[in-house]
Scaffold this active site. Structure first.
Site, short mmCIF file in Angstrom:
data_model
loop_
_atom_site.label_atom_id
_atom_site.label_comp_id
_atom_site.label_asym_id
_atom_site.label_seq_id
_atom_site.Cartn_x
_atom_site.Cartn_y
_atom_site.Cartn_z
N CYS A 190 31.48 22.53 -45.08
CA CYS A 190 30.70 23.57 -44.93
C CYS A 190 30.06 23.75 -43.24
CB CYS A 190 29.41 24.46 -45.68
SG CYS A 190 28.44 25.47 -45.46
N PRO A 191 30.77 24.70 -42.55
CA PRO A 191 31.21 26.43 -42.82
C PRO A 191 32.57 26.47 -42.58
CG PRO A 191 30.69 25.79 -40.35
CD PRO A 191 30.26 24.51 -41.26
#
Lengths: 80, 201
Positions: free
Chosen positions: A18-19
Site C-alpha cells: 500500500c498505496p
C-alpha cells in the site's frame, strides 16, 4: 475462468505494498479506453478491500476478483 | 414546489392575487440565491492534510494518505507547518545570512527527508536505520520516493511561512516541487473549508 473477459492490459503489481497498487492502477487505467478491461495482479492482501473502494470512488467497475493463494487478480473495466 | 403549493392554498381572495404572486416571486428568487450559495459552499472532492509532525512515521502516513487520495481522484492539499517544515528542506542546498538562532535550528533540525527520525523506538538513530532497511526489504516506498510520487500526482504542498520564519528557514533552501506555495493559515483554511476530509497529522 477468465476466458469470458477480454483483457486489454495486464498490470503486474506483485510485491507492491500500500498505496502502490491503487496508485499504479489509477494511472494504468488511463492507458485503456472506456469500456476496456485491465487485469491487475497483486499480492497485497489489503487490496481485497482497497480495490473495490478505489473502483467505487473513481467510478470504475470490478468485473471479477480471482484469488489463488497469495495472488489476487482484479478485472477492472474503465467506466469513466 | 413546496412554496408554490403552500401559497396556492393561502389565496382566499381574488383581489389579493397580484400581491400574493409578487410575494411568491420574491420567495422563489430568495430561494434561488440561497441554493446558489449552498452549492458554492458544499465540499469538493478534496482532502486537506496538516502535516505538523516532523517524524518519519507520521510523514510517511500522511504521504501515503495523500497519494492514495490522489489515486482515488481526489484533489489533495498538504499544509506543512511547525516540525513538518524541515521535512521539505533540500539537503543539497546551502544558504547563508542566518542569525545565531536560525543557524542553531538549521543544524539541530533534520535537513530534508533523509534525516527525519522515527517518533518511537528511534534508539539514538538505530531504530530509524532498522526501519528504513525494513521498509526497503518490504518494498515500502521511502519518503523521498513518496514525495516524487506526490509531485507526479499533482498533490499540492503549502508551507507555513510563519514556521519557516520562526526556525530561520529560507525559501531558497526548500526542495524543488512543482506545486509548492508559501502561505499562512488563511490559505489553508480556504482549502480546508471546502474539503470533504481534513486531517491533522
Amino acid at each position: 475462468m477468465s476466458e469470458d473477459i477480454k483483457v486489454d492490459k495486464v498490470m503486474d503489481l506483485k510485491g507492491m505494498p500500500c498505496p502502490m497498487p491503487i496508485v499504479k492502477v489509477s494511472k494504468g487505467i488511463k492507458d485503456v479506453e472506456v469500456g476496456q478491461v485491465i487485469e491487475a495482479i497483486t499480492t497485497d492482501p489489503g487490496a481485497l478491500a482497497d480495490f473495490p473502494a478505489w473502483a467505487k470512488t473513481s467510478g470504475n467497475e470490478i468485473l471479477k476478483t480471482d484469488q489463488q493463494e497469495d495472488l489476487i487478480k482484479f478485472y477492472i473495466e474503465r467506466k469513466a | 414546489m413546496k412554496v408554490n403549493t403552500a401559497k396556492k392554498e393561502e389565496v382566499p381572495y381574488k383581489g389579493e392575487h397580484l400581491v400574493k404572486l409578487e410575494e411568491i416571486e420574491n420567495q422563489v428568487s430568495e430561494l434561488r440565491t440561497q441554493l446558489e450559495s449552498l452549492s458554492k459552499s458544499s465540499p469538493e472532492n478534496k482532502i486537506s492534510l496538516i502535516v505538523f509532525s516532523g517524524d518519519l512515521d507520521k510523514a510517511l502516513a500522511s504521504l501515503i494518505i495523500a497519494t492514495g487520495a490522489a489515486a482515488m481522484g481526489m484533489d489533495v492539499v498538504m499544509f506543512f507547518t511547525f516540525w513538518g517544515t524541515p521535512i521539505l528542506r533540500d539537503k543539497g542546498k546551502k544558504v547563508g545570512g542566518k542569525d545565531f538562532m536560525g543557524k542553531m535550528f538549521g543544524t539541530m533540525l533534520p535537513k530534508g527527508v533523509c534525516e527525519v527520525k522515527l517518533s518511537k523506538m528511534n534508539m539514538a538513530g538505530m531504530g530509524t536505520v532498522m526501519m528504513k532497511s525494513l521498509m526497503k526489504k518490504k518494498n515500502v516506498a521511502s519518503l523521498e520516493q513518496m514525495l516524487e510520487l506526490a509531485a507526479e500526482m499533482d498533490v499540492r504542498i503549502y508551507i507555513c511561512e510563519m514556521s519557516m520564519d520562526l526556525m530561520g528557514f529560507k525559501r531558497e533552501e526548500m526542495i524543488e516541487y512543482p506545486n509548492l506555495t508559501f502561505c499562512g493559515v488563511a490559505k489553508f483554511l480556504e482549502e480546508a473549508q471546502n474539503s470533504k476530509v481534513q486531517l491533522f497529522i
